[in-house]
Design a protein around this motif. Structure first.
Motif, PDB file in Angstrom:
ATOM      1  N   SER A  86     -12.317   1.893 -47.054  1.00 33.51           N
ATOM      2  CA  SER A  86     -10.975   2.288 -46.622  1.00 33.51           C
ATOM      3  C   SER A  86     -10.323   1.270 -45.690  1.00 33.51           C
ATOM      4  O   SER A  86      -9.101   1.225 -45.576  1.00 33.51           O
ATOM      5  CB  SER A  86     -11.022   3.651 -45.922  1.00 33.51           C
ATOM      6  N   ARG A  87     -11.142   0.435 -45.042  1.00 36.32           N
ATOM      7  CA  ARG A  87     -10.553  -0.506 -44.077  1.00 36.32           C
ATOM      8  C   ARG A  87     -10.772  -1.972 -44.419  1.00 36.32           C
ATOM      9  O   ARG A  87     -10.323  -2.859 -43.678  1.00 36.32           O
ATOM     10  CB  ARG A  87     -11.099  -0.227 -42.670  1.00 36.32           C
ATOM     11  N   VAL A  88     -11.415  -2.255 -45.544  1.00 33.34           N
ATOM     12  CA  VAL A  88     -11.707  -3.655 -45.843  1.00 33.34           C
ATOM     13  C   VAL A  88     -10.434  -4.467 -46.076  1.00 33.34           C
ATOM     14  O   VAL A  88     -10.346  -5.631 -45.661  1.00 33.34           O
ATOM     15  CB  VAL A  88     -12.660  -3.771 -47.055  1.00 33.34           C
ATOM     16  N   GLU A  89      -9.442  -3.885 -46.716  1.00 33.40           N
ATOM     17  CA  GLU A  89      -8.210  -4.625 -47.020  1.00 33.40           C
ATOM     18  C   GLU A  89      -7.551  -5.170 -45.759  1.00 33.40           C
ATOM     19  O   GLU A  89      -7.221  -6.352 -45.689  1.00 33.40           O
ATOM     20  CB  GLU A  89      -7.226  -3.727 -47.778  1.00 33.40           C
ATOM     21  N   TRP A  90      -7.356  -4.298 -44.764  1.00 39.11           N
ATOM     22  CA  TRP A  90      -6.661  -4.771 -43.565  1.00 39.11           C
ATOM     23  C   TRP A  90      -7.589  -5.490 -42.600  1.00 39.11           C
ATOM     24  O   TRP A  90      -7.123  -6.207 -41.705  1.00 39.11           O
ATOM     25  CB  TRP A  90      -5.917  -3.632 -42.863  1.00 39.11           C
ATOM     26  N   SER A  91      -8.883  -5.343 -42.773  1.00 38.37           N
ATOM     27  CA  SER A  91      -9.824  -6.080 -41.933  1.00 38.37           C
ATOM     28  C   SER A  91      -9.908  -7.551 -42.331  1.00 38.37           C
ATOM     29  O   SER A  91     -10.194  -8.420 -41.504  1.00 38.37           O
ATOM     30  CB  SER A  91     -11.221  -5.452 -42.018  1.00 38.37           C
ATOM     31  N   LEU A  92      -9.669  -7.822 -43.598  1.00 33.69           N
ATOM     32  CA  LEU A  92      -9.736  -9.199 -44.098  1.00 33.69           C
ATOM     33  C   LEU A  92      -8.411  -9.907 -43.836  1.00 33.69           C
ATOM     34  O   LEU A  92      -7.578 -10.076 -44.725  1.00 33.69           O
ATOM     35  CB  LEU A  92     -10.069  -9.208 -45.590  1.00 33.69           C
ATOM     36  N   THR A  93      -8.230 -10.323 -42.595  1.00 35.58           N
ATOM     37  CA  THR A  93      -7.025 -11.054 -42.203  1.00 35.58           C
ATOM     38  C   THR A  93      -7.042 -12.441 -42.852  1.00 35.58           C
ATOM     39  O   THR A  93      -8.098 -12.926 -43.278  1.00 35.58           O
ATOM     40  CB  THR A  93      -6.943 -11.144 -40.681  1.00 35.58           C
ATOM     41  N   PRO A  94      -5.886 -13.107 -42.936  1.00 43.18           N
ATOM     42  CA  PRO A  94      -5.773 -14.336 -43.740  1.00 43.18           C
ATOM     43  C   PRO A  94      -6.735 -15.457 -43.383  1.00 43.18           C
ATOM     44  O   PRO A  94      -7.093 -16.257 -44.254  1.00 43.18           O
ATOM     45  CB  PRO A  94      -4.311 -14.768 -43.494  1.00 43.18           C
ATOM     46  N   ARG A 118     -22.623   3.414 -54.196  1.00 40.54           N
ATOM     47  CA  ARG A 118     -22.513   2.222 -55.043  1.00 40.54           C
ATOM     48  C   ARG A 118     -21.055   1.940 -55.410  1.00 40.54           C
ATOM     49  O   ARG A 118     -20.615   0.782 -55.392  1.00 40.54           O
ATOM     50  CB  ARG A 118     -23.359   2.405 -56.304  1.00 40.54           C
ATOM     51  N   ALA A 119     -20.317   2.971 -55.773  1.00 39.41           N
ATOM     52  CA  ALA A 119     -18.911   2.794 -56.137  1.00 39.41           C
ATOM     53  C   ALA A 119     -18.109   2.237 -54.965  1.00 39.41           C
ATOM     54  O   ALA A 119     -17.217   1.397 -55.153  1.00 39.41           O
ATOM     55  CB  ALA A 119     -18.318   4.120 -56.609  1.00 39.41           C
ATOM     56  N   ASN A 120     -18.426   2.707 -53.763  1.00 39.29           N
ATOM     57  CA  ASN A 120     -17.724   2.209 -52.576  1.00 39.29           C
ATOM     58  C   ASN A 120     -18.047   0.738 -52.312  1.00 39.29           C
ATOM     59  O   ASN A 120     -17.147  -0.070 -52.025  1.00 39.29           O
ATOM     60  CB  ASN A 120     -18.095   3.038 -51.350  1.00 39.29           C
ATOM     61  N   LEU A 121     -19.319   0.387 -52.403  1.00 32.99           N
ATOM     62  CA  LEU A 121     -19.705  -1.014 -52.218  1.00 32.99           C
ATOM     63  C   LEU A 121     -19.081  -1.892 -53.298  1.00 32.99           C
ATOM     64  O   LEU A 121     -18.632  -3.013 -53.024  1.00 32.99           O
ATOM     65  CB  LEU A 121     -21.226  -1.149 -52.240  1.00 32.99           C
TER      66      LEU A 121
END
Length: 230
Positions: A86-94, A118-121
């Motif tokens: 749920s937070r990987v998108e915004w955690s991966l800053t440019p 597994r689906a989450n990973l």
């Protein structure tokens, strides 16, 4: 006097040219590698003062070996694989060049089905793949109290996903606490009273095992950056 001034200017010009030539021929300085450590309380450093936690000790281990690395602590105590997704998108800053994924412990504690974890990973690794980021996937070993099928499926998801996404892989976050036979008879000596989280000495042992894998991650990140730039 005019001759001296002219000579001085020529000498200055020669020195400046030599300096510029030296700068041009000097090897380029290696750029800093920015790594996101996405995890739970094991990554966050639960129960420890800041400098004793996993990320600070890993930073120090890497610095001692000459790596210019910034490790961002994205460990959230209590987080499951679903929370990480749920937070990987915004955690991966440019500026992030690579990612460590160390999740699944809280899925185990809650008995979450291996296929859900597994689906989450898989979703987390998909995000990294879309951004062409190198990943170190760190697994865990399930206890036997959920049954043989649960253990089989949980233990298998990490190496299978690592192979599918060509990730750097470490089979067990606690590998550094295991004995030569793979058992953990003395692990309690390196754990906090809760028996779940490592103490500072335990973290140091864990880092000794994780560190070389992170060096492999850095090398892969550098290679991918060179390919993108070339």
């Amino acid at each position: 006097m005019t001759g001296l001034v002219t000579y001085g200017l020529r000498a200055f010009g020669l020195k400046a040219a030599l300096v510029l030539a030296g700068l041009a021929s000097a090897p380029a300085q290696a750029q800093q590698t920015d790594i996101l450590a996405l995890g739970d309380s094991l990554t966050q450093g639960y129960g420890l003062i800041e400098q004793e936690g996993f990320v600070p000790q890993l930073r120090e281990w890497l610095a001692e070996r000459g790596h210019d690395v910034r490790v961002v602590n994205a460990g959230v105590s209590g987080d499951t694989t679903a929370g990480g997704l749920s937070r990987v998108e915004w955690s991966l800053t440019p500026e992030i060049d690579a990612m460590i994924v160390a999740l699944g412990g809280n899925d185990l504690l809650r008995g979450i089905a291996p296929e859900v974890a597994r689906a989450n990973l898989d979703g987390i690794l998909q995000v990294a793949a879309e951004r062409d980021l190198a990943v170190l996937l760190i697994g865990l070993t399930a206890p036997g109290n959920y049954g043989a099928a649960y253990k089989r499926d949980f233990d298998a998801m990490y190496p299978e996903l690592a192979e599918e996404y060509d990730a750097v892989y470490l089979d067990d976050f606690f590998a550094g606490l295991r004995g030569p036979d793979g058992g953990m008879p003395d692990a309690a000596r390196f754990m906090q009273p809760d028996g779940i989280h490592p103490d500072a000495t335990g973290v140091a042992r864990i880092v000794e095992t994780v560190g070389p894998k992170v060096e492999e991650l850095i090398e892969r990140a550098d290679t991918q950056a060179g390919s993108d730039g070339g």
